[in-house]
Design a protein around this motif. Sequence first.
Motif, mmCIF file in Angstrom:
data_model
loop_
_atom_site.group_PDB
_atom_site.id
_atom_site.type_symbol
_atom_site.label_atom_id
_atom_site.label_comp_id
_atom_site.label_asym_id
_atom_site.label_seq_id
_atom_site.Cartn_x
_atom_site.Cartn_y
_atom_site.Cartn_z
ATOM 1 N N GLU A 112 3.562 -69.154 71.319
ATOM 2 C CA GLU A 112 1.696 -69.416 71.613
ATOM 3 C C GLU A 112 1.164 -69.041 69.765
ATOM 4 O O GLU A 112 0.846 -68.018 69.860
ATOM 5 C CB GLU A 112 0.834 -69.232 72.775
ATOM 6 C CG GLU A 112 -0.326 -69.258 72.308
ATOM 7 C CD GLU A 112 -1.525 -69.036 73.925
ATOM 8 O OE1 GLU A 112 -2.210 -68.838 73.999
ATOM 9 O OE2 GLU A 112 -0.058 -69.612 74.843
ATOM 10 N N LYS A 140 3.221 -73.189 70.567
ATOM 11 C CA LYS A 140 2.133 -74.075 71.153
ATOM 12 C C LYS A 140 0.819 -73.255 70.223
ATOM 13 O O LYS A 140 1.392 -72.185 69.698
ATOM 14 C CB LYS A 140 1.775 -73.774 72.345
ATOM 15 C CG LYS A 140 0.438 -73.370 73.107
ATOM 16 C CD LYS A 140 0.406 -73.729 74.333
ATOM 17 C CE LYS A 140 -1.407 -73.543 74.718
ATOM 18 N NZ LYS A 140 -1.717 -72.891 76.540
ATOM 19 N N THR A 146 1.696 -76.628 63.799
ATOM 20 C CA THR A 146 2.847 -75.480 64.734
ATOM 21 C C THR A 146 4.290 -75.271 64.065
ATOM 22 O O THR A 146 4.278 -74.474 63.623
ATOM 23 C CB THR A 146 2.958 -76.247 66.305
ATOM 24 O OG1 THR A 146 1.840 -76.440 67.110
ATOM 25 C CG2 THR A 146 3.705 -75.475 66.570
ATOM 26 N N ARG A 196 2.266 -63.752 72.429
ATOM 27 C CA ARG A 196 1.776 -64.637 72.152
ATOM 28 C C ARG A 196 1.594 -64.401 70.667
ATOM 29 O O ARG A 196 0.893 -63.153 70.372
ATOM 30 C CB ARG A 196 -0.355 -63.720 72.284
ATOM 31 C CG ARG A 196 -0.060 -65.168 73.580
ATOM 32 C CD ARG A 196 -1.136 -64.727 74.456
ATOM 33 N NE ARG A 196 -1.241 -65.825 75.766
ATOM 34 C CZ ARG A 196 -1.209 -65.489 77.078
ATOM 35 N NH1 ARG A 196 -0.540 -64.365 77.528
ATOM 36 N NH2 ARG A 196 -1.390 -65.849 77.708
#
Length: 538
Positions: free
Chosen positions: A125, A150, A156, A96
């Motif tokens: 992500e 994502k 993105t 992330r």
Amino acid sequence: MPAMFRVPRTLPTPWFGGGLVLATLIALGAGTQRPRSAPQAAPGGRRIVVTSLSAATDEPGRITLPAAMARAAGDPADNLIEFDPALSPTAEMVIRLNGPLALDGQDGGHDRIDGGGAAAGVVIEFSAQAEAGLVIGGNRKLTLAGLVLKGGRQRTLLLKDEAQIVLEDVAIRESGGPGAALFGKSRLTAARCSLSANRTHGLELHGQSAATLTDSDLHANVQSGAAGFDESTATFSDCRLVNNGEWNVVLSHNAQAELSGCLLQQGRFAGLDVSDSAQARCRDCRIEDGRRFGAFATGSSTLELTRTSVRRNGGRGIEAQDRARLTLDEARIEDNRDYGVILFGQTAVKAVRSTFTGNGAHGASLRGPASGVFLQCGFSRNRYSGVGCLDGRDGGRVKVSACTFTRNGMRPIYRGPLHIDPLVPTPLAVNGRRVECLADPNAVIELYLDRIGEASRYLRAVRADGRGRFQVDGSEVPAGWVMTASATVHEATSEFNVVAGTAEDVVLGALLGRTGVFSDDGGEPDAESLVRRWRPGT
């Protein structure tokens, strides 16, 4: 019948805001022009293994993804970045990131990030605060394999300038805007990829950008699977564009798209939509199950369908407006709820060896000055006529040659009550088995045979003389059958008429039958009950 209402396209967002905070600056430069197919570091490069799922750029004793990319950026050779399987032996490996990854400049190699070694895949992500997740500019080159990208507030993946990216087995999903957006002269090549659940388009192209996708899925995006603007180009091979919000593919300005072996299914407005001067060419494709249109063309756009089917759409198979050009070559227009093809304005269609079957109105309808050429086509089981060009002498020229018509509800070609030219072939005198007929001078006469006057079997063409006279031989007509004829003058074809038969009752039955020359309402033809009462008011 008026043109159906057109929904406005959503305008694309600007390519990249100035408020982007660069999480990592990577310098990938002018290296080899082709990505490697095998995940191996090039000679002089190195293999870098990510050993931490942290988003930090520096973690003592361990290598994070941002740190691995920074190391690769400092090496002019090609590098391979992989992930330690021990980080997540059984579940997805999730990284992330709080901000975007930005790659810009002119120096560096063609690096590869490969998540294929992870047991359940690698997910990168991007936070909702990042305007874009991965940004590649300059002339950078990068390959991504076995990854899921994502999120991102606006996009993105963003490519600009002359950047190049190769995607292999990559999924791009859940962006706040398009999944992948290309600007400038950037290039994207994707194989076995998925672009899904993005808030606008799965793939959005601007400028002179280009994308090539093979064996990929673009589905469940809110606006379209793929959208092309400006002078962009897109090539799709063996791809599936399914259940995208308004369009599966939408093109405007001078954008171009080539589709081969693709499925376009369940678009809410149209499976394929071209406008302005855009061009779309489909080969061996299926456009089906759209809620309204299979394909929709406006402006001065061009739509070419080769060995492509347009079927089971909830409204019209294909509608063209303005000055659009439509070409059908061995295409199949089948089982659409309304018209198979309908044209308005200054549009034109050329159909060769194509079939129009089981549509809920005319197989092909040309309104106003729209023009068309139909060569060696087949029209069957359409609710109304095979070809309907209802505007008489004020309409465009419509040529129909060597086509066949079977079990259509109305006459094979319907020119409407205002039609007066070309003159319909008309019998003048019967001399034994010879029938002398009249048409326009020097008209090309095409002769057909069948039982009920619907022109289901093509026989041959003859030419009328300078007075418009021609003869047919009744001995060529099988017992219980009739001969019908059409006349073509200056690329315009008349309606059909019965010109010969084996017996008076057979001829009368064909003239009065549901598919005969006087038929003005649709219905299933009945060869066993040819004579009927005319509908009141006709």
